[in-house]
Each structure stands twice: as C-alpha cells, then as structure tokens.
Design an enzyme around this catalytic site. Structure first.
Site, PDB file in Angstrom:
ATOM      1  N   LYS A  36       0.927  -1.266  -0.114  1.00 26.83           N
ATOM      2  CA  LYS A  36      -0.287   0.025   0.118  1.00 26.83           C
ATOM      3  C   LYS A  36       0.910   1.276  -0.059  1.00 26.83           C
ATOM      4  O   LYS A  36       0.689   1.924  -0.542  1.00 26.83           O
ATOM      5  CB  LYS A  36      -0.795  -0.163   1.178  1.00 26.83           C
ATOM      6  CG  LYS A  36      -2.184   0.621   1.290  1.00 26.83           C
ATOM      7  CD  LYS A  36      -2.753   1.115   2.323  1.00 26.83           C
ATOM      8  CE  LYS A  36      -4.398  -0.527   2.528  1.00 26.83           C
ATOM      9  NZ  LYS A  36      -4.296  -0.907   3.441  1.00 26.83           N
ATOM     10  N   ARG A  81      -3.432   3.202   8.359  1.00 26.08           N
ATOM     11  CA  ARG A  81      -3.237   2.054   7.325  1.00 26.08           C
ATOM     12  C   ARG A  81      -2.544   0.950   7.758  1.00 26.08           C
ATOM     13  O   ARG A  81      -1.203   1.325   7.411  1.00 26.08           O
ATOM     14  CB  ARG A  81      -3.573   2.290   6.094  1.00 26.08           C
ATOM     15  CG  ARG A  81      -5.019   3.363   6.299  1.00 26.08           C
ATOM     16  CD  ARG A  81      -4.782   3.942   4.490  1.00 26.08           C
ATOM     17  NE  ARG A  81      -5.408   2.944   4.031  1.00 26.08           N
ATOM     18  CZ  ARG A  81      -5.535   3.658   2.293  1.00 26.08           C
ATOM     19  NH1 ARG A  81      -4.845   4.285   1.817  1.00 26.08           N
ATOM     20  NH2 ARG A  81      -5.582   2.646   1.695  1.00 26.08           N
ATOM     21  N   GLY A 141      -7.798  -7.882   4.164  1.00 21.74           N
ATOM     22  CA  GLY A 141      -9.180  -8.028   5.234  1.00 21.74           C
ATOM     23  C   GLY A 141      -9.008  -8.591   6.570  1.00 21.74           C
ATOM     24  O   GLY A 141      -9.271  -9.064   7.584  1.00 21.74           O
ATOM     25  N   MET A 156      -5.658  -7.263   8.402  1.00 26.28           N
ATOM     26  CA  MET A 156      -4.896  -5.615   8.789  1.00 26.28           C
ATOM     27  C   MET A 156      -6.803  -4.982   9.758  1.00 26.28           C
ATOM     28  O   MET A 156      -7.009  -4.769   8.378  1.00 26.28           O
ATOM     29  CB  MET A 156      -3.884  -6.057   8.773  1.00 26.28           C
ATOM     30  CG  MET A 156      -3.055  -7.269   9.448  1.00 26.28           C
ATOM     31  SD  MET A 156      -1.087  -6.842   8.802  1.00 26.28           S
ATOM     32  CE  MET A 156      -0.991  -6.442   7.492  1.00 26.28           C
ATOM     33  N   ARG A 162      -3.652  -1.949  -6.750  1.00 22.00           N
ATOM     34  CA  ARG A 162      -2.422  -2.749  -6.330  1.00 22.00           C
ATOM     35  C   ARG A 162      -2.602  -3.809  -7.677  1.00 22.00           C
ATOM     36  O   ARG A 162      -3.433  -3.261  -8.730  1.00 22.00           O
ATOM     37  CB  ARG A 162      -2.247  -3.414  -4.768  1.00 22.00           C
ATOM     38  CG  ARG A 162      -3.783  -4.360  -5.186  1.00 22.00           C
ATOM     39  CD  ARG A 162      -4.706  -4.807  -3.757  1.00 22.00           C
ATOM     40  NE  ARG A 162      -5.081  -5.029  -3.590  1.00 22.00           N
ATOM     41  CZ  ARG A 162      -6.184  -5.006  -2.230  1.00 22.00           C
ATOM     42  NH1 ARG A 162      -5.589  -5.011  -1.630  1.00 22.00           N
ATOM     43  NH2 ARG A 162      -7.687  -4.803  -2.369  1.00 22.00           N
ATOM     44  N   HIS A 188       0.385 -44.414  -5.473  1.00 21.81           N
ATOM     45  CA  HIS A 188       0.549 -44.971  -6.743  1.00 21.81           C
ATOM     46  C   HIS A 188      -1.726 -44.557  -6.671  1.00 21.81           C
ATOM     47  O   HIS A 188      -0.925 -43.827  -8.131  1.00 21.81           O
ATOM     48  CB  HIS A 188      -0.485 -46.478  -5.898  1.00 21.81           C
ATOM     49  CG  HIS A 188      -0.762 -47.161  -7.117  1.00 21.81           C
ATOM     50  ND1 HIS A 188      -2.224 -47.382  -7.167  1.00 21.81           N
ATOM     51  CD2 HIS A 188      -0.430 -47.261  -7.995  1.00 21.81           C
ATOM     52  CE1 HIS A 188      -2.204 -48.390  -8.310  1.00 21.81           C
ATOM     53  NE2 HIS A 188      -0.984 -48.211  -9.150  1.00 21.81           N
ATOM     54  N   ARG A 211       8.899 -48.763 -21.039  1.00 23.27           N
ATOM     55  CA  ARG A 211       9.822 -48.911 -19.575  1.00 23.27           C
ATOM     56  C   ARG A 211       9.060 -50.549 -19.755  1.00 23.27           C
ATOM     57  O   ARG A 211       7.769 -50.888 -19.683  1.00 23.27           O
ATOM     58  CB  ARG A 211       9.250 -48.389 -18.765  1.00 23.27           C
ATOM     59  CG  ARG A 211      10.181 -49.101 -17.285  1.00 23.27           C
ATOM     60  CD  ARG A 211       9.985 -48.284 -16.246  1.00 23.27           C
ATOM     61  NE  ARG A 211       8.716 -48.412 -15.500  1.00 23.27           N
ATOM     62  CZ  ARG A 211       8.024 -47.919 -14.772  1.00 23.27           C
ATOM     63  NH1 ARG A 211       8.583 -46.920 -13.515  1.00 23.27           N
ATOM     64  NH2 ARG A 211       6.759 -48.341 -14.018  1.00 23.27           N
ATOM     65  N   SER A 236      17.159 -42.008 -18.907  1.00 20.43           N
ATOM     66  CA  SER A 236      15.834 -40.970 -18.182  1.00 20.43           C
ATOM     67  C   SER A 236      15.641 -40.960 -16.589  1.00 20.43           C
ATOM     68  O   SER A 236      16.283 -41.659 -16.398  1.00 20.43           O
ATOM     69  CB  SER A 236      14.671 -41.864 -19.147  1.00 20.43           C
ATOM     70  OG  SER A 236      13.143 -41.143 -18.386  1.00 20.43           O
ATOM     71  N   ASP A 295      12.178 -42.445  -8.033  1.00 17.07           N
ATOM     72  CA  ASP A 295      13.106 -43.623  -6.772  1.00 17.07           C
ATOM     73  C   ASP A 295      14.381 -43.125  -7.032  1.00 17.07           C
ATOM     74  O   ASP A 295      15.405 -43.244  -5.938  1.00 17.07           O
ATOM     75  CB  ASP A 295      13.516 -44.785  -8.150  1.00 17.07           C
ATOM     76  CG  ASP A 295      12.066 -45.832  -7.913  1.00 17.07           C
ATOM     77  OD1 ASP A 295      11.750 -46.099  -6.406  1.00 17.07           O
ATOM     78  OD2 ASP A 295      11.336 -46.387  -8.757  1.00 17.07           O
ATOM     79  N   CYS A 342      11.521 -38.712 -16.334  1.00 17.91           N
ATOM     80  CA  CYS A 342      10.079 -38.631 -16.342  1.00 17.91           C
ATOM     81  C   CYS A 342       9.410 -39.263 -15.116  1.00 17.91           C
ATOM     82  O   CYS A 342       8.877 -40.210 -14.486  1.00 17.91           O
ATOM     83  CB  CYS A 342      10.089 -39.869 -16.732  1.00 17.91           C
ATOM     84  SG  CYS A 342      10.944 -41.428 -16.526  1.00 17.91           S
ATOM     85  N   TYR A 365      14.283 -33.451 -22.830  1.00 20.12           N
ATOM     86  CA  TYR A 365      13.408 -33.229 -22.487  1.00 20.12           C
ATOM     87  C   TYR A 365      12.818 -33.696 -21.308  1.00 20.12           C
ATOM     88  O   TYR A 365      13.898 -34.424 -20.489  1.00 20.12           O
ATOM     89  CB  TYR A 365      12.650 -34.310 -23.620  1.00 20.12           C
ATOM     90  CG  TYR A 365      12.342 -35.982 -23.454  1.00 20.12           C
ATOM     91  CD1 TYR A 365      11.771 -36.360 -22.914  1.00 20.12           C
ATOM     92  CD2 TYR A 365      13.595 -36.783 -24.043  1.00 20.12           C
ATOM     93  CE1 TYR A 365      11.624 -37.414 -22.586  1.00 20.12           C
ATOM     94  CE2 TYR A 365      14.245 -37.543 -23.612  1.00 20.12           C
ATOM     95  CZ  TYR A 365      12.851 -38.566 -22.506  1.00 20.12           C
ATOM     96  OH  TYR A 365      13.324 -40.134 -22.116  1.00 20.12           O
TER      97      TYR A 365
HETATM   98  P1  ADP Z   1      -8.182  -2.492   3.375  1.00 14.64           P
HETATM   99  O1  ADP Z   1      -6.525  -2.729   3.305  1.00 14.64           O
HETATM  100  O2  ADP Z   1      -8.944  -3.246   4.620  1.00 14.64           O
HETATM  101  O3  ADP Z   1      -8.309  -2.396   2.035  1.00 14.64           O
HETATM  102  P2  ADP Z   1      -7.595  -0.143   3.671  1.00 14.64           P
HETATM  103  O4  ADP Z   1      -6.417   0.674   4.633  1.00 14.64           O
HETATM  104  O5  ADP Z   1      -7.310   0.130   2.514  1.00 14.64           O
HETATM  105  O6  ADP Z   1      -7.508  -1.263   4.317  1.00 14.64           O
HETATM  106  O7  ADP Z   1      -8.791   0.967   4.465  1.00 14.64           O
HETATM  107  C1  ADP Z   1     -10.324   0.708   4.507  1.00 14.64           C
HETATM  108  C2  ADP Z   1     -10.455   1.796   3.890  1.00 14.64           C
HETATM  109  O8  ADP Z   1     -10.757   2.887   4.513  1.00 14.64           O
HETATM  110  C3  ADP Z   1     -10.691   1.982   2.481  1.00 14.64           C
HETATM  111  O9  ADP Z   1     -11.660   1.594   1.542  1.00 14.64           O
HETATM  112  C4  ADP Z   1      -9.988   2.636   2.152  1.00 14.64           C
HETATM  113  O10 ADP Z   1     -10.171   3.450   1.326  1.00 14.64           O
HETATM  114  C5  ADP Z   1     -10.847   3.971   2.706  1.00 14.64           C
HETATM  115  N1  ADP Z   1      -9.563   4.823   3.726  1.00 14.64           N
HETATM  116  C6  ADP Z   1      -8.592   4.585   4.235  1.00 14.64           C
HETATM  117  N2  ADP Z   1      -7.251   5.827   3.975  1.00 14.64           N
HETATM  118  C7  ADP Z   1      -8.341   7.014   3.531  1.00 14.64           C
HETATM  119  C8  ADP Z   1      -8.545   8.157   3.502  1.00 14.64           C
HETATM  120  N3  ADP Z   1      -6.329   8.666   3.549  1.00 14.64           N
HETATM  121  N4  ADP Z   1      -9.157   8.564   3.015  1.00 14.64           N
HETATM  122  C9  ADP Z   1     -10.444   8.097   3.030  1.00 14.64           C
HETATM  123  N5  ADP Z   1     -10.797   7.041   2.850  1.00 14.64           N
HETATM  124  C10 ADP Z   1      -9.646   6.571   3.280  1.00 14.64           C
HETATM  125 MG    MG Z   2      -7.649  -1.776   0.637  1.00 16.69          MG
HETATM  126 MG    MG Z   3      11.418 -46.969 -10.855  1.00 17.43          MG
END
Ligand code: ADP
Ligand code: MG
Ligand code: MG
Length: 901
Positions: free
Chosen positions: A26, A96, A105, A107, A340, A461, A631, A777, A782, A847, A867
C-alpha cells in the site's frame, strides 16, 4: 541513524513502487502514485522494518521513531495546511496497515483519527455540516474502541441500534447530528466503564494507539493463519500508513469506490468497478448498500469519471499490469487511495497476458512469465459451483486429506475397485474410497469420478495414477476410518455407508458429504495463443507419461511431443479398449508368476503377448511420428498376485492349482523391502523370457504400424539399472530379439535402447553405462527415494514436519513434488556430464513426477536435458516451465552483462 518513516505528498515521495518490502504494498503504491502526479492525499509510511524491530524487542518501538513521526506529522500539517486536533481547521488522518504481500481484510485500519470534542466542531464548521462531522466522530470512536482497545463490536453496534430505535430511524443516512452526538457520548462512557480511562482527546496519543493496533494486527490469529494458508513467509511485518482523510460522505457530490483497470473475471479490457454515493470507504466493503456500476457513475458525474478513466490508463501504462484501485470523491474532486496489481481468475490471467502483449504493453516473454502453474491447473478441472453458500459448504465438511490432484468430483462411495467397475457399468457415478491403492485397482480407479485414500502422499500410487488421468484425488486422509467389511467410513463421529453421496474437492483436499453442483471453467482462446508463444520460446522437449492409447491421445491434445514413459505393468491388469478382457490378462501374468519352470512361464507369457502388442499398436498410432519410450516390467511381482485367501482360491481354481500352492508362492514373493528388492531390470536378469516377450510385443507392433505407413520411433527402456555389465546383458538380449524380428519382417526399423537412472550408483557411474545406453531417463521418484533414503509411500507421516517452517523447515518443498535440486540435482548434473563424456549425443530426459512441476522443469532446462515427460494434464505446465526457463536465462544473461559495465 535509521530512517523509519517515509513521507509522500505534494508530488514528491521518499520511495516508489519498488520499495514494497520496506513500505508495504500500500505504502509503495501510494508513493508511486504521488510521484507520477496522481491526486493522492499526503501522508507518511512507518516502515516494515519498524514492525520487525517492534517484535524483536519485546513490543518496543525504535528509540528514534517518536521524533521521526513528530517531524512527519509537522510536515503533513504544513503540506495540508491543517492541524491535528485544531478547533478551526483540523487535520484528520487514516492509519492503515499494509505488508509487502496483500492480505485483504486481515489487518486493521482506523479512519477519521484526530477527532475530539474540539476538532469535531472545527470539522463541522469547515464543511458547514454538523451531521457529517458527528457521524465521522462516532465512526472514529467506534473503530478506535474496537480496534485499539478491543472492546466487543457487538456492544457498540447494540448502542447504535438502540439510538436509531429511540429516534425511530431506519437508515444511518437519516440520523441527525444530535443522534450521532448522543451516540458519541454513550460510546465514551462505555469506553470509560470498560477500560477505566477516558477516551483519549490528544490526537498524538490516538495516533500511537492506532500504530500499536496496526502492528498488533500483524500477529493477530487470523493474519497468522492467512499467511500460513497462503504460504506467505519471509516478510518483515506490516507498514503503517498515516494519511490525510478525504471524505466521500459529505453529500451527493461525494462518494467512494473500488475499480479494476480490466475485468478481473473475464480479463476483457473494460473498466470494471463499483461506486457508492455519499459513503466512506469501508461502506463499499461492508455491503450495507448496493453500489452502482462505473457506467452509472459515468452518467451522473461525467467529469470525475473522465479523470478516473485517465488514472486508469496512466496506472496500467505505468505498472504494465491490471490494477485494483480504491478512490474517493470529495465534493467533486477525485482522490486515489490505493493501487495494487489485481488478483484475477485463471481465464482472465491468460486473456490479459495475451491482450497486453498484443497491445505492446508488455513483451510476449513477459506474458509467458505472467502465467502461474495454478492458472493452467484450474483451467481444466471442474470445481464446486461458487454459488453454493459458504455456510452450507462448511457444515458439510467430513474431513480433510492431502490435495493430491485438483478438481472436484461427486459420486456414491464404493470401497473396492471391483465394485466401482460394477456400479459404473450400471451408469452410477462413484467415488472410490480405499485405505491405499495398488496396480490391481486401476480398473476401478479409471471408472471412478474421484479417489480418496486414507494413507499415502502426493506421490503414492493413487496420486500418481489419478494425476495421470487428471482425476480428482485426495490421499492421506488419516482421520478416515475405512472399514471394508461393513463397507463404511467413519470420520469425526459421522459414518458414510456404501452408496451414499460425497463430494471431493481435490484442490483443497476437503471431503464433503452429499452431492454438490460442479462447474467446468471455460477454456479461453487466449490459452492457445499463449501456449503457442511458449512453444516458440522453449528449447526443452515435452513428452508425456502415458500407458494407454487414450492417455496418449489426450496428451497430444495437451501438446505432448512423444511419450517419455509408457509403463507396461498396468497393461497386465486392465484392457482399456475391451474392459471385459482385463481378467484374461491378469490371469496370464499371474500364471506366469506362479509357474515353477521356464517352459510354463513362456507358455503364460505367450498369452500376454497379443495383448501387449495390441496396446503398443494403439500407442504408436496415437503418437504418429513422435518417439515412444517403453519401460519394461518394473514393480516387484508380489504386486500382481492376490494376498487374500479368497482371491487366492479363485486364482487357484482358474489355473488348476491347489490354493496352498498359490499361497506358498505368494509367500515366497514376500520381501521385507520390496522397493529395494527383486524388481526393475533385476526381474529380466532372472527371467529373460519376460524381456523377450515384451521386446517382441514392442517390435512386432512397430513393424506392423510401420507397414501401415505410420512413422514409429520405439525407445526400449530398462528400469533400475545399476551397472554397465548388467545393462549390457539386457541390451544384448533386447537387440537379439528385436533384430531377429526386423530381419524377418523385411522392413527397416530404427529403435534405440536405453535406461532409467534411478539409483545413485547408476548416476555416479554414468560414463560406463552410457558406453552402451543410447539414452538416459532420470526416474526421479525412485532417485529421490534412493538418494535420500526416504520411502515415498511412508514419508507422508513425517515429511510434513521437514517442510513446515515452524517445525523443522529442512526442505523448502516436498522433495517428491519439487525436485531436490541441491542433492538429487547434483547426481543428475553429474550423471548427464559423465554420460555425455562417453556418448556426446546421449539423449537425456526425466520421467518422474517432477517432469510436471514448474520449478523442476526449469532445473531440467538448466542442466541441459533434451526433454521432460509429464502426466498428460501437466504437459501444459511443463511447456510453460520450459519457456519460462528460457526467458529467465535471457534476463539473467542481460543483467549479468549490465553488471560488468
Ligand atoms: P484494506 O486494506 O482492508 O482495504 P484500507 O487501509 O485500504 O484497508 O482502508 C479501508 C477503507 O478506508 C478503504 O476503503 C479505503 O479506501 C478507506 N480509506 C483509507 N484511508 C483513507 C483516507 N485517508 N481517506 C478516505 N478513505 C480512506
Ligand atoms: Mg484497501
Ligand atoms: Mg522407478
């Protein structure tokens, strides 16, 4: 002094997209977007190194961190012209998480930080909206309480509902400022009551609380589990991104959304995403309201949409890949909050790679590198329909085993191969459940939808045979108590009887009760294009392991250029063309084994000859023009005779012997270590007549198809050789029989004679063996067993500990799945080098199961094999691996040159 904090804002950033390891995905993405001039709210990133330090020092922060954070806060206040906690124009931030690998989701994130009783008034005034400001405040107190102080979410939610109930309001959007204000008060007293402290008013204190919570979330159970399941290892920790808040919930000219530069399910080049009017980021994910599609957004706010479309183009050009972005619109102004590389379905992976190469966004070579073996695997196999809801799915789990062959299968449980065949004949779909399987079971395995065994690992097997057919298979399901007598299995207190439905998910290794709908993913045209590019790139040949004409034809469809391993022993049991003749073959081989003199053996072998010849004719035809390596008999003879008294009696009756004679002979065949015993070419040394029959069948078949105008290239392979003298005896015998037939036939036929290398001694003395052998081969199943002294049938009991990073972590991967390039690989390198020192043109292949493993295939390329040979369904993976090896070789050469300069 160590730098722990990195700033981004106002068009500049301390770092870029390549700094993922340090800034997290991020943070690196935000830095890069800032640098290329996209509208990103300013902020700073506390590095993953700080998280690493935190955990290595008893959850203490590095000494310099406080000061560096303070400096960056000051900088942020300067850039934004706002102040944390200010009564007039307050700065609010989000805090964040974000590690180098995306863990959606898993952390924590805290929004609207910096609000307190003073700054909430400032916020309200600055946007002239009380309601909005107090809503933001209650969201913050709520999030802070649950995330930082870990107060129960439910208790907080209850207060929200109670307030709405009191005010007789349904939607959050209709709650007036006074309602939110009331709720903030309630949350705060709840906070005090639970923690004994006042809710922190000081924004800096709030900030450190949030930073601690984000670091803490790195080791939260769900995050640790996620990393284990996804096999994410070697990361320092999470970074913490502190950035200015922007608001998508100030009114109808604001909103928030998530979008992909291309369609992540189909791969089509269309802008794809969702937008929610008047909402904050987390509302989209929470799914409380239904968002609109981007096309709708285009209609209602064309200007902002236009900007977003431009960002889409910029980011794709910049990252050369599909991006998954988060954005927020505040009062008609667009802000980018995350980018990302987007996850995609296998079909989309092919579509995008091919499209992007055609668009010249990436090279063809890059396109080849974009495909993962799982993308190919998941294209072919049926899977459980995703429409089935998770709860139902979970409630039906019976137990788990090792995910040997992916795909899903549905059928009625049967407990013997024989019954599987009987039921299948009646048109039933069956799942064959065995403690383990043996060559005797192949008939039943062939007709089953899927296979489940209680023992064995990925190279048992059952697994090897099922993989060859691309058939769903779960092995090593040790908790399954299988009782052949009562024809039932018991697991976790549940019992499944013969004839009851089960569903297997071979990809995950899960067994479900009941009958579920399966779907087969569509086969995209882009797959063909990309595989064509791979074939044009690779140098390594790709053959297949196939024992039947059917397999051979299937493998040709998958792009195999010959057979690298045709195991003849399955032919002793099953007639794939005329199943009713299976029994006849079986009796013939058993008669041969039970015979007590050569004459009787030859008589029995003569019965087998026509069967084998017919099989070879079919295979040669299917492989028209491509080489076929056959074989000769390999497994110890005890595998071909029954061990149960009842079956022995039947056999005795059929052969006109006494049951005791049969029992005694079976007894005699017993070995304490059969894998190191009387098997492989050792059988042909003792019983040359077996070799003679098999060579006769091969050459007669070759002569016959040649006469029909089909090109044929037989390669006769002796297994388990350990010496030149030994091989010479076999080779002489082979040529004597073969040349005699060819001479009498009046045709010309080329064939070659070679050996498997599957014993360390053979690899070590390869130069001597290659004086006689025309090809090698490497039988790496084995060879791995014999080099490591590990039995692949039993190693499943402890090998997982050797691979588990938390336990012993001796190997990075199971050596039976991914070649041990260090140890076994050393023998292979040596064997090839020595072999070619005495025969420059020695043909070399592999093989074992490794021939279908991406990394192992790359190794085979590096050591100069001609091969690899893989089971039919893995042939495309081998083609891909061989091409990727060339691309990697090229780029290594290039970067090597670059360094020299
Ligand atoms: P996750 O990795 O679980 O998506 P994020 O850190 O991206 O968590 O944030 C959760 C939500 O909050 C996301 O929808 C993100 O766009 C929003 N968000 C995070 N930082 C800001 C910010 N500075 N302003 C507005 N929205 C934010
Ligand atoms: Mg996010
Ligand atoms: Mg063999």
């Amino acid at each position: 002094m160590t730098k722990w904090v990195y700033f981004f804002g106002a068009g500049k950033a301390e770092g870029d997209a390549s700094w993922r390891d340090l800034l997290g995905g991020k943070g690196a993405g935000l830095a890069e977007m800032t640098k290329i001039g996209l509208p990103v709210p300013a902020g700073f990133t506390i590095s993953t190194e700080a998280c690493d330090y935190f955990y290595k020092n008893g959850k203490k922060y590095p000494a310099e961190l406080k000061k560096q954070v303070a400096e960056n806060v000051a900088k942020l206040e300067k850039v934004t012209k706002k102040k944390l906690g200010d009564a007039k124009n307050p700065l609010l931030v989000s805090v964040r998480s974000g590690s180098a690998r995306s863990m959606p989701g898993m952390m924590e994130t805290i929004l609207n930080l910096g609000l307190n009783d003073k700054s909430v008034e400032g916020l309200a005034k600055s946007v002239n909206n009380d309601r909005f400001a107090w809503d933001a405040y209650r969201r913050f107190v709520q999030m802070y309480s649950s995330v930082v102080m870990e107060l129960p979410k439910g208790d907080l939610e209850d207060r929200l509902h109670a307030m709405k109930h009191r005010l007789n309001i349904k939607d959050d959007t209709s709650v007036p400022a006074s309602g939110w204000k009331e709720l903030v008060g309630e949350y705060k007293s709840f906070f005090k009551q639970k923690t004994g402290k006042d809710f922190p008013e000081d924004p800096i204190e709030q900030l450190w609380g949030a930073v601690g919570a984000v670091f803490g979330s790195w080791m939260a159970e769900k995050a640790v589990t996620y990393r284990r399941v996804e096999k994410i290892t070697g990361l320092l920790g999470t970074a913490v991104n502190v950035m200015q808040m922007v608001f998508g919930n100030t009114g109808d000219n604001s909103g928030t959304g998530v979008c992909f530069t291309r369609n992540p399910s189909s791969g089509e080049k269309i802008f794809y995403g969702d937008y929610l009017v008047n909402a904050q980021g987390e509302d989209v994910v929470a799914g409380i309201r239904t968002p609109m599609h981007l096309t709708e957004m285009k209609r209602i706010m064309p200007k902002v949409y236009g900007q977003l479309e431009k960002v889409r183009v910029t980011l794709e050009k910049h990252f050369h890949d599909m991006q998954d972005m988060e954005f927020t619109v505040e009062d008609g102004k667009l802000y980018m909050l995350q980018t990302r590389t987007g996850k995609r379905t296998p079909a989309a992976a092919f579509q995008m790679a091919v499209d992007m190469a055609n668009e010249k966004l990436i090279s063809k070579e890059e396109a080849i590198m974009r495909i993962k073996p799982e993308d190919i695997e998941r294209l072919f196999y049926p899977v459980i329909d995703a429409k089935l809801d998770k709860k139902t799915l979970e409630s039906r789990i019976l137990g788990t085993g090792i995910n040997a062959v992916p795909g899903a299968a549905v059928g009625k449980v049967v407990f013997s191969a024989h019954e599987a065949e009987e039921w299948a004949k009646k048109g039933e779909k069956v799942i064959l459940v065995r403690r383990e399987t043996s060559p005797e079971d192949v008939g039943g395995m062939a007709v089953a939808q899927g296979i489940l065994t209680a023992t064995g690992g990925k190279t048992s097997h059952a697994a090897v045979v099922a993989r060859g057919w691309g058939k769903c298979c779960i092995v090593g399901a040790e908790k399954f108590n299988i009782d052949y007598k009562s024809k039932s299995l018991t697991v976790a207190g549940k019992t499944i009887k013969e004839g009851e439905w089960v569903t297997l998910d071979g990809g995950e290794g899960i067994v479900y009760s009941g009958q579920m709908d399966l779907v087969t993913p569509a086969f995209p045209a882009a797959y063909q294009t990309l595989m064509k590019w791979a074939d044009q790139t690779r140098r390594l040949g790709v053959r297949t392991n196939a024992d039947t004409p059917q397999d051979a034809r299937k493998a040709r469809e998958f792009g195999a250029e010959g057979i690298g391993l045709c195991r003849t022993e399955h032919m002793f049991f099953t007639d794939f063309e005329f199943p009713e003749k299976g029994q006849e073959r079986q009796r013939a081989i058993q008669e041969m084994i039970l015979a007590d003199n050569k004459e009787a053996r030859v008589k029995a072998l003569d019965k087998l000859l026509p069967f084998q010849r017919r099989d070879f004719i079919g295979i040669f035809k299917a492989m028209d023009g491509f080489p076929v390596t056959i074989r000769l008999i390999d497994p110890p003879l005890h595998e071909f005779v029954p061990h149960e008294r009842k079956k022995q009696e039947e056999l005795a009756k059929d052969l006109g012997l006494s049951a005791d004679v049969v029992a005694r002979r079976v007894e005699q065949l017993h070995e304490s270590n059969p894998m190191l015993g009387h098997r492989g070419c050792r059988l042909a040394i003792t019983y040359p007549e077996i070799l003679e029959m098999q060579v006769r069948a091969i050459i007669e078949a070759a002569v016959e198809v040649k006469k029909q105008g089909i090109k044929v290239l037989p390669e006769i392979m002796h297994p388990l050789t350990l010496d030149k003298k030994e091989f010479s005896i076999l080779e002489d015998a082979t040529r004597r029989v073969a040349n005699d037939i060819i001479k009498k036939s009046g045709t010309k036929l080329d064939y070659i004679v070679g050996t498997m290398i599957e014993l360390p001694r053979a690899a070590l003395m390869a130069n001597e063996i290659a004086e006689r052998a025309e090809f090698f081969s490497f039988g790496t199943n084995d060879l791995t067993q014999t080099t490591m002294g590990l039995s692949r049938d039993d190693a499943g009991r402890f090998l997982p500990d050797y691979v588990d990073e938390k336990k012993a972590g001796v190997f990075a991967a199971d050596p039976f799945q991914s070649l041990d390039t260090k140890g076994v690989g050393m023998l292979i390198r040596w064997g090839i080098e020595k072999g070619r020192s005495s025969r420059a043109k020695l043909k070399v292949g592999i093989c074992g199961e490794h021939g279908g493993d991406l990394d192992s295939v790359k190794f085979c390329h590096q050591v100069g094999m001609d091969y690899v040979s893989a089971s039919p369904y893995r042939v495309p993976i081998s083609r891909l691996g061989a091409a990727q090896a060339v691309v990697e070789e090229k780029s290594a050469k290039k970067s090597g040159k670059g360094k020299k300069k």
